[in-house]
Design a protein around this motif. Structure first.
Motif, PDB file in Angstrom:
ATOM      1  N   LEU A 200      12.687  66.465  -6.813  1.00 41.00           N
ATOM      2  CA  LEU A 200      12.548  65.147  -5.888  1.00 41.00           C
ATOM      3  C   LEU A 200      13.405  64.068  -5.827  1.00 41.00           C
ATOM      4  O   LEU A 200      14.365  63.879  -6.937  1.00 41.00           O
ATOM      5  N   GLY A 201      13.796  63.327  -4.652  1.00 37.04           N
ATOM      6  CA  GLY A 201      14.656  62.358  -4.369  1.00 37.04           C
ATOM      7  C   GLY A 201      14.971  62.004  -3.223  1.00 37.04           C
ATOM      8  O   GLY A 201      14.249  62.322  -2.113  1.00 37.04           O
ATOM      9  N   LEU A 202      16.141  61.565  -2.944  1.00 36.32           N
ATOM     10  CA  LEU A 202      16.832  61.558  -1.547  1.00 36.32           C
ATOM     11  C   LEU A 202      17.894  62.430  -1.256  1.00 36.32           C
ATOM     12  O   LEU A 202      18.448  62.994  -2.388  1.00 36.32           O
ATOM     13  N   THR A 359       5.815  54.500  -3.317  1.00 35.61           N
ATOM     14  CA  THR A 359       6.351  53.258  -3.534  1.00 35.61           C
ATOM     15  C   THR A 359       7.061  53.073  -1.883  1.00 35.61           C
ATOM     16  O   THR A 359       7.575  51.990  -1.566  1.00 35.61           O
ATOM     17  N   LEU A 360       7.471  54.459  -1.325  1.00 33.60           N
ATOM     18  CA  LEU A 360       8.182  54.350  -0.073  1.00 33.60           C
ATOM     19  C   LEU A 360       7.768  54.691   1.090  1.00 33.60           C
ATOM     20  O   LEU A 360       6.356  55.178   1.128  1.00 33.60           O
ATOM     21  N   PRO A 361       7.883  53.927   2.425  1.00 33.17           N
ATOM     22  CA  PRO A 361       7.153  54.204   3.560  1.00 33.17           C
ATOM     23  C   PRO A 361       6.859  55.560   3.936  1.00 33.17           C
ATOM     24  O   PRO A 361       7.706  56.536   3.494  1.00 33.17           O
ATOM     25  N   ASP A 362       5.829  56.111   4.635  1.00 31.66           N
ATOM     26  CA  ASP A 362       5.670  57.325   4.909  1.00 31.66           C
ATOM     27  C   ASP A 362       6.753  57.972   5.926  1.00 31.66           C
ATOM     28  O   ASP A 362       6.984  59.130   5.890  1.00 31.66           O
ATOM     29  N   ASP A 363       7.220  56.996   6.664  1.00 24.79           N
ATOM     30  CA  ASP A 363       8.348  57.547   7.426  1.00 24.79           C
ATOM     31  C   ASP A 363       9.685  57.573   6.828  1.00 24.79           C
ATOM     32  O   ASP A 363      10.472  58.067   7.347  1.00 24.79           O
ATOM     33  N   LEU A 391      12.982  56.129  -9.972  1.00 25.55           N
ATOM     34  CA  LEU A 391      12.199  55.259  -8.854  1.00 25.55           C
ATOM     35  C   LEU A 391      13.293  54.204  -8.492  1.00 25.55           C
ATOM     36  O   LEU A 391      13.134  53.852  -7.286  1.00 25.55           O
ATOM     37  N   ALA A 392      13.408  53.538  -9.299  1.00 24.19           N
ATOM     38  CA  ALA A 392      14.412  52.119  -9.216  1.00 24.19           C
ATOM     39  C   ALA A 392      15.620  52.445  -8.340  1.00 24.19           C
ATOM     40  O   ALA A 392      15.774  51.739  -7.198  1.00 24.19           O
ATOM     41  N   LEU A 393      16.101  53.488  -8.795  1.00 22.99           N
ATOM     42  CA  LEU A 393      17.522  53.861  -7.806  1.00 22.99           C
ATOM     43  C   LEU A 393      17.146  54.406  -6.574  1.00 22.99           C
ATOM     44  O   LEU A 393      17.852  53.880  -5.819  1.00 22.99           O
ATOM     45  N   VAL A 394      16.051  55.138  -6.435  1.00 23.26           N
ATOM     46  CA  VAL A 394      15.779  55.640  -5.118  1.00 23.26           C
ATOM     47  C   VAL A 394      15.321  54.761  -4.220  1.00 23.26           C
ATOM     48  O   VAL A 394      15.648  54.534  -3.228  1.00 23.26           O
ATOM     49  N   THR A 395      14.426  53.729  -4.686  1.00 21.15           N
ATOM     50  CA  THR A 395      14.076  52.556  -4.044  1.00 21.15           C
ATOM     51  C   THR A 395      14.999  51.581  -3.411  1.00 21.15           C
ATOM     52  O   THR A 395      14.899  51.275  -2.142  1.00 21.15           O
ATOM     53  N   ALA A 396      16.189  51.318  -4.331  1.00 19.99           N
ATOM     54  CA  ALA A 396      17.116  50.626  -3.977  1.00 19.99           C
ATOM     55  C   ALA A 396      17.989  51.260  -2.899  1.00 19.99           C
ATOM     56  O   ALA A 396      18.248  50.537  -1.874  1.00 19.99           O
TER      57      ALA A 396
END
Length: 453
Positions: A200-202, A359-363, A391-396
């Motif tokens: 999981l991630g970006l 925590t991320l938008p669906d799109d 999560l902090a890194l992915v969100t930022a």
């Protein structure tokens, strides 16, 4: 069926074309169209892939059909009526990459193509073109599947979804390469139905948290064994002790987030940046190949040098041969075979979040295991949620990505400043503002994009 390769003059196009030729018994592609704005580079690559087709029995499969290839500098001509579009466009070329890297390095920050300020600058000059491309595909080939390789792949795919929705998907070979290496070391098939890939991630920012085979997670035993763990390229790159401390195997690009000082120092201390190396290499290649009787031989020799030096700043010595083999072209062909010919494949793709990371938008576009077949792309919810630090890194990073998309669409320098400032690899709002100003001064394309205060 018609396949379009956008960025058809790009150096890696023959890898894609060779994979398409090898799979012509699986997917009935009858026409490949190469599109590029640079006519001279396009002409060279057209000669290379034409030679590939002739070498493969004239492009004919024993079952019958041929794979015709043609080149065009007209985007609408290229995409009209396409069944599948491979998008691999580099706006500004390698010269643009040099500026992305150098502007950051001059400010003591990481100068890398897809990570940090360099990646955000790359996105700024690329987004208007890719949004235009997506709009033209939607108008002229609404039935087409678009497979995006254009970097930063997650960010660009997210912007293209505004026009193409679920019919655009981003791909990268690094996460599936990690999973396959783990499977090879453990002696299991990680993509079999009996396995569950817990990743999981970006894009360029993800973790393999587990590999469950017949209900048993095999990753803890791998992490505990130096002999096994040392066979994993990503573990050697980031350090076995650090990987073990994190309790997960990282995508290789996590090196830049976990060791930004070391990466920046090594890049800054090198004689040339990666962009400068590739710019020099490609100028020599295209000039030599244009005059060569057999440009394929020139291309093959250049490719070997290019792959052996990939991410050299993160490694001691040359990359091992097994890990140097490119794979995104094979991922793309498997994806195409599933979507167009009904094969079933499991792979890691860049798709809409749709609640997987709450925590991320669906799109928002994330990178996650998927099952793909003739009915479409079906994301799998990984067993392990992101840890708080992940999560902090992915969100930022996602906040920076979405800020850059908003800035490119609005032309707002203020929005671009904020996007740079919130990125984890930019350590000061003042430096972020200086970066925006410097990229505007260095890149006429970025200056044209950011036309508002």
């Amino acid at each position: 069926m018609k396949l379009v390769i956008l960025g058809g003059g790009g150096f890696r196009v023959p890898l894609v074309y060779s994979a398409v030729l090898a799979a012509r018994h699986r997917v009935p592609i009858t026409e490949v169209v190469l599109f590029d704005a640079d006519a001279s580079r396009l002409a060279v690559m057209h000669r290379v892939v034409t030679g590939q087709a002739e070498a493969a029995d004239g492009g004919a499969h024993p079952g019958g059909h041929t794979v015709r290839v043609r080149a065009t500098t007209d985007l609408d001509d290229a995409v009209a009526g396409a069944d599948v579009v491979f998008a691999a466009i580099r706006v500004g070329g390698t010269r643009g990459r040099i500026l992305d890297e150098r502007v950051a390095l001059e400010r003591g920050l990481l100068g890398q193509e897809t990570i940090g300020p360099g990646g955000l600058a790359y996105a700024l000059r690329t987004l208007p073109m890719m949004e235009h491309v997506a709009a033209r595909i939607a108008a002229l080939a609404p039935q087409a599947w678009t497979i995006n390789f254009t970097n930063p792949a997650g960010l660009i795919t997210e912007a293209m979804r505004t026009h193409l929705g679920d019919r655009v998907v981003g791909i990268c070979d690094t996460p599936i390469g990690l999973v396959r290496r783990v499977g090879r070391v453990l002696g299991v098939d990680p993509l079999a139905d009996s396995a569950q890939v817990d990743y999981l991630g970006l894009n360029h920012l993800g973790w393999l948290h587990g590999l469950h085979v017949d209900g048993v997670d095999r990753l803890p035993a791998l992490l505990a064994d130096d002999g096994l763990l040392g066979q994993i390229e990503e573990a050697r790159t980031l350090g076995l002790d650090w990987v073990r401390a994190r309790g997960a195997l990282p995508n290789e690009y996590l090196y830049y987030y976990d060791y930004p000082r070391e990466a920046t120092a090594r890049i800054a201390g090198a004689q040339h940046t990666r962009g400068e190396f590739l710019d020099d290499q490609q100028q020599r290649f295209y000039a030599e190949a244009a005059e060569a009787e057999d440009p394929r031989a020139v291309w093959s020799a250049t490719l070997a040098e290019r792959e052996a030096t990939y991410m050299a700043e993160a490694r001691e010595g040359e990359r091992e041969e097994d890990d140097a083999t490119g794979g995104y072209h094979e991922v793309a062909v498997d994806l195409m075979a599933a979507l167009l010919a009904g094969e079933r494949h499991r792979m890691i793709l860049d798709v809409a979040n749709a609640g997987i990371i709450p925590t991320l938008p669906d799109d928002a576009v994330i990178e996650v295991p998927c099952t793909v077949d003739g009915t479409g792309i079906h994301p799998e919810v990984p067993a392990t949620p992101l840890a708080l630090d992940e999560l902090a890194l992915v969100t930022a990073v996602k906040a920076a990505d979405r800020g850059i998309i908003a800035a490119a669409r609005s032309g707002s320098r203020q929005q671009a400043w904020r996007a740079f400032a919130v990125h984890p690899l930019v350590d000061s709002a003042a430096v972020a503002r200086d970066l925006v100003d410097a990229y505007i001064d260095a890149h006429p394309t970025i200056a044209a994009v950011l036309s508002e205060a």
